[in-house]
Enzyme design. Structure first.
Site, PDB file in Angstrom:
ATOM      1  N   GLY A   1     -37.535  23.746 -29.749  1.00 14.35           N
ATOM      2  CA  GLY A   1     -37.684  22.403 -30.079  1.00 14.35           C
ATOM      3  C   GLY A   1     -38.190  22.164 -31.278  1.00 14.35           C
TER       4      GLY A   1
ATOM      5  N   HIS B   1     -46.632  16.991 -31.476  1.00 19.04           N
ATOM      6  CA  HIS B   1     -46.486  16.958 -33.053  1.00 19.04           C
ATOM      7  C   HIS B   1     -46.342  15.372 -33.673  1.00 19.04           C
ATOM      8  CE1 HIS B   1     -45.753  21.194 -33.926  1.00 19.04           C
ATOM      9  NE2 HIS B   1     -44.974  21.385 -33.016  1.00 19.04           N
TER      10      HIS B   1
ATOM     11  N   CYS C   1     -45.363  28.054 -31.579  1.00 16.41           N
ATOM     12  CA  CYS C   1     -44.645  27.144 -32.354  1.00 16.41           C
ATOM     13  C   CYS C   1     -44.354  27.307 -33.639  1.00 16.41           C
ATOM     14  CB  CYS C   1     -46.322  25.870 -32.667  1.00 16.41           C
ATOM     15  SG  CYS C   1     -45.724  24.387 -33.745  1.00 16.41           S
ATOM     16  N   LEU C   2     -43.278  26.982 -34.199  1.00 17.38           N
ATOM     17  CA  LEU C   2     -42.708  27.132 -35.407  1.00 17.38           C
ATOM     18  C   LEU C   2     -43.365  26.931 -36.836  1.00 17.38           C
ATOM     19  CD1 LEU C   2     -38.953  26.057 -34.716  1.00 17.38           C
ATOM     20  CD2 LEU C   2     -39.869  28.156 -34.417  1.00 17.38           C
TER      21      LEU C   2
ATOM     22  N   HIS D   1     -45.054  19.385 -25.992  1.00 17.61           N
ATOM     23  CA  HIS D   1     -45.292  19.986 -27.296  1.00 17.61           C
ATOM     24  C   HIS D   1     -44.727  19.164 -28.219  1.00 17.61           C
ATOM     25  CE1 HIS D   1     -45.715  23.955 -29.691  1.00 17.61           C
ATOM     26  NE2 HIS D   1     -45.059  23.102 -30.571  1.00 17.61           N
ATOM     27  N   GLU D   2     -43.627  18.827 -28.303  1.00 14.18           N
ATOM     28  CA  GLU D   2     -43.012  18.171 -29.205  1.00 14.18           C
ATOM     29  C   GLU D   2     -43.649  16.695 -29.591  1.00 14.18           C
ATOM     30  OE1 GLU D   2     -41.586  19.949 -31.460  1.00 14.18           O
ATOM     31  OE2 GLU D   2     -41.108  21.685 -29.654  1.00 14.18           O
TER      32      GLU D   2
ATOM     33  N   GLN E   1     -42.577  18.297 -38.531  1.00 15.00           N
ATOM     34  CA  GLN E   1     -42.419  19.754 -38.827  1.00 15.00           C
ATOM     35  C   GLN E   1     -41.574  20.196 -39.994  1.00 15.00           C
ATOM     36  OE1 GLN E   1     -41.967  21.193 -34.585  1.00 15.00           O
ATOM     37  NE2 GLN E   1     -42.998  22.630 -35.378  1.00 15.00           N
TER      38      GLN E   1
HETATM   39 NI    NI Z   1     -44.564  23.203 -32.304  1.00 11.97          NI
END
Ligand code: NI
Length: 170
Positions: free
Chosen positions: A48, A139, A93-94, A135-136, A53
């Site tokens: 995701g 963000h 998480c990226l 999670h997304e 991000q």
């Molecule tokens: Ni993340």
């Protein structure tokens, strides 16, 4: 928007902490952004990716829970309701490379969003998919998994956070 210039932001970039703005312009420009977000997500082997991000201050995210192209999903202006149950599971998480923490989330929830053309969509899911949604959408509100980890994990994670902070200063 020059989508080719977009790249992954890492903690502690302040752009990850903004409350993103609703998508109101559903024009053709969106296609390039969405395609680029899928590309960046795949390059980083993520499931995701939320627009903040990559430094885009808008409420949208892309995801793919299986790795199959047919499971690509994009959600604009998403909201969650009808939450039920609680479960803890490990998340990465990226924007937080090198960090994996246990995060407590609702097991099941309903997603209400708009598709790429602004058409309303809704879906109900549980488990992994519902966890990605939560999670997304965090963000989009400037929330990251380090805000939700158990206090016992904060000590283990501190060193990695300090090193990300040092990288950001450079
Ligand atoms: Ni993340």
């Amino acid at each position: 928007m020059d989508v080719a210039a977009l790249g992954m932001l890492h903690y502690p970039d302040p752009r990850l902490r903004r409350v993103a703005k609703p998508v109101e312009d559903f024009g053709p420009w969106l296609d390039a952004l969405i395609a680029r977000m899928f590309e960046i997500m795949r390059d980083h082997k993520g499931v995701g990716l939320a627009a903040p991000q990559v430094g885009v201050d808008l409420r949208l995210f892309v995801m793919n829970a299986t790795g199959e192209a047919v499971d690509d999903r994009v959600y604009l202006n998403p909201k969650l309701d009808q939450r039920s149950g609680w479960a803890e599971a490990e998340e990465g998480c990226l924007s937080l490379p090198g960090i994996n923490v246990q995060v407590r989330r609702s097991v099941k929830c309903r997603l209400i969003a708009q598709d790429r053309n602004g058409k309303p969509i809704e879906a109900i899911s549980s488990g992994f998919v519902s966890r990605i949604w939560q999670h997304e959408i965090d963000h989009l509100d400037g929330v990251m998994i380090i805000d939700k980890m158990a206090p016992s994990e904060a000590i283990a994670v501190r060193k990695v956070l300090r090193s990300l902070e040092a990288d950001y200063e450079e």
